[in-house]
Design an enzyme around this catalytic site. Structure first.
Site: not given
Length: 770
Positions: A154, A424
């Site tokens: 690079e 319930s």
């Protein structure tokens, strides 16, 4: 004069000649007419100039000389110099001095946030940003040959250049002007890092210029090693890997310090075009680039030609073998979603979460969490595949969520957050509302069928206790007793809704467009006592936790402490002296302790009564089961078990994703006292193992007493019967004495075929000892 009159009249070409003092005149020809017009114009201009001179006699207006060609050339050159040199220079210095370059350790880059259990060391899951699977490592961990390979690929002049490449900038500018597809190349490592860390990826001259300027300033403030370290930790290598540490794992399954020269050259080769150089689809192109990198190292003098020739292209692991984080996909993923929501509510931005490297300690207790997951998986292993479960455990003394299970798919639907009918289990709030109105839990209630709105309310299997106490009716889960209680209380439905809201049921929840516990915004109906309105598992665990805490409500929360990667504490919900950041709502005494203890007292025998689900080692618990009905059918739809000790409240739901009968592996109906109670007991036993056995500060329930002799007054709770000549025989089966063994199918209740005359309230239901 005749000539003066000619000035304002348009002559006619065909007009004949005419006579004047001067004699006969021929028609005016065009040339003569044009000369006359110009003459008139010059005379008019002369008059205007004369008038201006009379008005400004002191000023002299000499005519401006015409510019020469050389003068115009010099002005053009000056303009070009200003546009192409002065303005860019001014912009350069403006951007240069305004650019704020942070210190190397202060640059915000996306990285995972780690979510820990309450012990602060056990990793539950991670928050992975889109580009955040980075694991920053120091440059010293990167072998020197690997660094050299990156430079050869690079930026071979990295340690000598000023941080930018002028030729690269001009080449990029030319390509942008010409519209070339490869516009924007030629960047140094410093420029690449600046683009990734501070700028966007747009291909414009403006962005390229800013990149060059910031790179130049960064090179003066950072050392080259600091820039290279930051670059290696942020660049993308393909396979979803950001940073060299993730790349080493993704391609070679090893840490960075163990990378060889050949492996480092592969990673360096991938930086330019990770997708184009994918080893599984473009292996030849990758090998060519790899050879280019090695040759570059030879040119740089960091690799001997002989060593270059001896280097062999390394083996790369298949993408399918790349290690993955399975916690993202399992039940822990739903914990992560709750943690994220709570962090955002506490003021954390996405940038804080994605770039802070946060260390998040949750309230999740590892023993409780593992126990919940093991209980669900073990209890449902032989059950139909369509069954779904949710488990939530909360500490009543703080609101801390100790266990959270909303399903196996960490990226899918969270059933712990699903609005569901509670059946319930909602009768507990009717009991609280009744005690608030001065009705004791020892008050006898009639359990015979009752009609309301042309519907007959009965009990499962036509069970009845005749007339028994409210506590006994709660234990047996008698629909008729509590429905009658609701109808005779002052504003019964709203009183029950208020009790539930006070306990911890939110007024609004996601998924409902209206207030909870209402008829789509209208006042609730009597069916609220049988759990016909939708709530969530986490809400029921929280509401029961309020009862366990003697009526003190604590807001549920998941996040205990948050620190950054460098140790700064951003949030702490520990002891009051050390708290930092936004805290949950403080303790709130919403239900008086006497009312809460009365509810606890009535709930104490239910776990043992419900098919023998008392906790291990004789540990006391207060609980309630619940079952809801599938529409107008006689099948079940949702089944619940919710219960608590003084230190832990757990809600368990079992149901299906789509409306269908709730059946177990043997085809029998599932009730709250069956599979949900199995999961509840296993979760509670695992979470509380090894902890002190705590007692509730309540007196034991008195033995059931026979109904009082009828008097002349009319008792609305116990209407007189005219046909009954003797009290009914009530047989209460004793709790099972056999040890609890949830893995045996015989523990589940057998299927029950209701009689033809039995009617349940549509969409709801109950379960006596089930």
């Amino acid at each position: 004069m005749v000539l003066a009159s000619e000035r304002g009249r348009k002559p006619d070409r065909d007009e004949p000649g005419y006579s004047s003092i001067a004699g006969f005149t021929d028609p005016i020809d065009p040339l003569h007419r044009e000369a006359m017009r110009k003459g008139a114009a010059r005379r008019a201009q002369a008059r205007r100039l004369a008038a201006e001179d009379e008005q400004e006699p002191l000023h002299d207006h000499p005519r401006r000389p015409r510019r020469t060609r050389m003068q115009r050339f010099r002005r053009l050159v000056l303009a070009l110099f200003i546009v192409f040199f002065c303005v860019p220079a001014l912009l350069f210095f403006a951007v240069y001095w305004s650019a704020d370059i942070p210190e190397p350790g202060e640059v915000a880059v996306e990285q995972p946030a780690i979510i820990y259990a309450s012990d602060g060391t056990s990793v539950l899951t991670k928050i992975i940003p889109p580009q955040g699977n980075r694991v920053p490592i120091p440059l010293s961990d990167v072998p020197i040959p690997v660094r050299d390979a990156v430079l050869a690929a690079e930026d071979r002049n990295f340690y000598t250049n000023p941080g930018y490449s002028t030729s690269g900038f001009l080449r990029a500018a030319r390509d942008n002007v010409l519209g070339h597809d490869n516009a924007g190349g030629g960047s140094t490592i410093t420029q690449q890092y600046v683009k990734n860390a501070f700028l966007s990826s747009e291909r414009t001259i403006t962005r390229k210029m800013r990149e060059l300027i910031i790179a130049a300033k960064m090179s003066r403030q950072w050392s080259k090693d600091e820039i290279l370290s930051a670059y290696l930790n942020t660049i993308y290598y393909g396979r979803g890997a950001y940073g060299i540490a993730s790349a080493a794992t993704a391609y070679f399954g090893k840490p960075v310090p163990e990378l060889s020269l050949a492996e480092g050259a592969v990673l360096a080769s991938l930086i330019r075009s990770p997708s184009i150089l994918d080893p599984e689809t473009h292996g030849d192109q990758l090998r060519t680039r790899w050879e280019y990198v090695l040759n570059g190292m030879v040119e740089m003098g960091v690799l001997a030609p002989g060593d270059r020739d001896a280097t062999i292209f390394p083996a790369i692991i298949p993408a399918s073998d790349v290690p993955t984080d399975t916690t993202q996909l399992g039940p822990e993923g739903l914990v992560r979603a709750q943690v994220l929501a709570e962090l955002r509510a506490a003021g954390f931005t996405d940038t804080d979460i994605n770039t802070g490297g946060l260390q998040i300690t949750t309230t999740i207790d590892l023993a409780a969490q593992n126990g919940a997951q093991a209980a669900v998986r073990g209890s449902t292993a032989w059950q139909p595949a369509e069954l779904r479960s949710a488990v939530v455990s909360i500490d009543p003394r703080s609101g801390a969520v100790r266990a959270y299970y909303g399903g196996e798919d960490g990226l899918g639907f969270d059933f712990a957050q699903a609005p569901l009918q509670a059946g319930s289990s909602f009768k507990v709030f009717a009991l609280i509302a009744a005690v608030r109105q001065g009705i004791p839990i020892t008050r006898n209630l009639d359990s015979s069928p009752i009609k309301d709105r042309n519907t007959t309310i009965t009990n499962v299997g036509n069970e009845s206790c005749g007339q028994c106490s409210m506590a006994e009716a709660l234990k047996r889960s008698l629909n008729t007793s509590f429905y009658r209680l609701t109808m005779t209380m002052g504003d019964g439905p709203n009183a029950i809704a208020s009790a539930a809201h006070d306990a911890g049921i939110p007024e609004y929840i996601p998924g409902l467009d209206y207030e909870t516990l209402t008829e789509a915004g209208a006042p609730p109906l009597n069916g609220i006592v049988l759990g016909q309105y939708e709530v969530r598992a986490i809400d029921m665990a929280s509401a029961y936790a309020t009862i366990a805490a003697d009526g003190v409500y604590h807001q549920p929360y998941f996040v205990q402490k948050v620190t950054t990667s460098y140790g700064e504490v951003l949030l702490d919900r520990g002891i009051p002296e050390e708290r930092v950041g936004r805290q949950p709502d403080g303790p709130d005494q919403r239900i008086t302790s006497g009312v809460a203890r009365a509810a606890t007292q009535a709930m104490l025998p239910i776990a043992a009564y419900s098919n023998g689900h008392a906790l291990a080692d004789g540990r006391p618990s207060a609980a309630k089961t619940g079952t809801t009905q599938l529409g107008d059918t006689k099948f079940n739809k949702d089944a619940w078990m919710i219960g608590f000790t003084p230190s832990l409240s757990t809600a368990v739901w079992v149901g299906t994703e789509n409306p269908q009968p709730l059946k177990n592996g043997r085809g029998a109906d599932i009730y709250g006292s069956g599979l949900p109670s199995d999961i509840w007991k296993q979760t509670m036993d695992a979470a509380l193992a090894g902890t002190p056995i705590e007692q509730f500060d309540v007196a034991p329930l008195p033995e059931p007493t026979p109904p009082p002799a009828p008097s002349r007054g009319f008792d609305i709770f116990n209407p007189p019967t005219t046909r009954r000549t003797q009290p009914p025989m009530i047989i209460i089966p004793p709790p099972p004495t056999m040890p609890f063994a949830p893995s045996q199918p015989d523990e589940s209740p057998p299927p029950t075929e209701p009689s033809q005359q039995e009617e349940w309230f549509p969409g709801i239901g109950g379960n006596g000892g089930r």
